[in-house]
Design an enzyme around this catalytic site. Sequence first.
Site, PDB file in Angstrom:
ATOM      1  N   LYS A 117     -20.273  13.493  17.468  1.00  0.00           N
ATOM      2  CA  LYS A 117     -20.294  13.083  18.934  1.00  0.00           C
ATOM      3  C   LYS A 117     -21.201  12.879  19.736  1.00  0.00           C
ATOM      4  O   LYS A 117     -21.791  14.267  19.799  1.00  0.00           O
ATOM      5  CB  LYS A 117     -18.673  12.729  19.308  1.00  0.00           C
ATOM      6  CG  LYS A 117     -18.060  12.246  18.774  1.00  0.00           C
ATOM      7  CD  LYS A 117     -16.424  12.893  19.593  1.00  0.00           C
ATOM      8  CE  LYS A 117     -15.354  12.773  18.561  1.00  0.00           C
ATOM      9  NZ  LYS A 117     -14.429  11.411  18.132  1.00  0.00           N
TER      10      LYS A 117
ATOM     11  N   ARG B  53      -6.105  10.698  11.670  1.00  0.00           N
ATOM     12  CA  ARG B  53      -4.929  10.117  10.827  1.00  0.00           C
ATOM     13  C   ARG B  53      -5.062  11.351  10.080  1.00  0.00           C
ATOM     14  O   ARG B  53      -4.513  11.464   8.913  1.00  0.00           O
ATOM     15  CB  ARG B  53      -5.728   8.923  10.421  1.00  0.00           C
ATOM     16  CG  ARG B  53      -7.526   8.915   9.618  1.00  0.00           C
ATOM     17  CD  ARG B  53      -7.911   7.714   9.252  1.00  0.00           C
ATOM     18  NE  ARG B  53      -8.641   7.128  10.926  1.00  0.00           N
ATOM     19  CZ  ARG B  53      -9.326   6.375  10.993  1.00  0.00           C
ATOM     20  NH1 ARG B  53      -9.460   5.537  10.208  1.00  0.00           N
ATOM     21  NH2 ARG B  53     -10.406   6.575  11.441  1.00  0.00           N
TER      22      ARG B  53
END
EC number: 3.4.11.1
Length: 481
Positions: free
Chosen positions: A259, A333
């Site tokens: 990020k 996830r």
Amino acid sequence: MKFHIGKDGEVKIILVYKNAEKVEEANDLYSYLKEKELFKGDLGEVYSHISHSEDKFILLGIGEKEKTTANSLRKAFFNAGKELMKFKVTSIKISIPMFKNLKYESIVQSITEGLLQSEYSFEKYLTKKKISPSIKNVYLDILEEKKEETINTINESKNLIEGIFLARNLVNEPAIYMTPTVLANNAKNQLESLGVEVKIYGKEKIKELGMEAFLAVSKGSFEESQLIVMNYKGNSNSDKKLALVGKGLTYDSGGYSIKPTSSMINMHSDMAGSASVIGAMKAIAMSKLEVNVVAIVAACENMISGGAYKPGDIISSMSGKTIEILNTDAEGRLTLADALWYAVDVVKADKIIDIATLTGACVTALGSINTGAITNNSYLMDNVKKASECAGEPVWEFPNNDEYKELIKGTFGDLKNSSGREAGAITAGMFLQEFVGNTPWVHLDVAGTAYLSSKNGYLQKGATGVPVKTLYYLAKGFKNK
């Protein structure tokens, strides 16, 4: 802050609708303020008549009469609480009003919560503290026949606030201190004394369970991953179980799909899903709800090192399904895939709710107002929506057409962990659906609602505690059916 039934209190709160014709208890002052446009009764507007008067009160605007809701009352009384702190008021009195569209219980709950929410602050690391809570006693003038109901509602509201504040504190804690192990210990310390069984499993047990997707995410961190299983048995006459599964990334750098710095700053909040289930479990246990609930958190960090998982890897999972890694920043996830399968295969839950700060796509779609949702069971989804309405934590359901499944199909593995920019919030939810089998399930994406960059109503900047209340009311209505 303690609540009492009675008419004592230093300062009275007088409710005023927007542009009301008159205010019985302070009409001369109100008429003057209205004429000078100094006070109109807008939602949350406060005028204080405290400093130089024996008859001390505040005028509290509650907005347009026909638009009064439980949530608008929360906002108004939150503002009242903040205003009263400025004057270091120690006791207040409120005549509980009646509204045609609201149940008495809901009115009491909203007033209580609004005032209690005004006390929250996270100042642990400030050397100079801001204004401290000063209200010690709140006196409620109520209908005599509503006394027992009011007392029960107040107690329930206080239990909920305990859970909400716990969740907020866990999320607001910086990642340097809130590691997976610290999170696990917090769950144990907060819940075991309330009768919740808390089991914590380290790397070896996680490996033994075959939770390879969970372990893959944690490989780049020096901090050991922790599987936290919290079991509340509120109904010994039933074997039905509701499972709450919370995403527990105590820090997310993005891994090798790193990020930018601006997106990393608040990534200590990527465990907000886990904090919400821990907070909900506390409120559920404190209220002694007659329901069986199991909460599951797969806690770890997503970091970069020579041992970290990489784009292009193909990993397995507890369910046996294989996953192509296209983006290491789609890690939540993966941890949830194994935690959900644990709920299905080990816990054998009858219904499952997962809560996760899962996608930026959900924030793009819904902002910070609505939590995104996706489900495989419309009946359970309806119950979640009802709980969210009661909580004042709105939920918006995304579609789950089978056609979306094509976007998560892998080429060299069964699934891929990222579908790119297209329908990102939906495909992330559809990915999770692959790990719940036929168990009724709802996924809640709280990426926009669990942590705020600026104040929104009675929710301040930082952690919000969403959706602790929704989970609580869902459990309350579950009743092991």
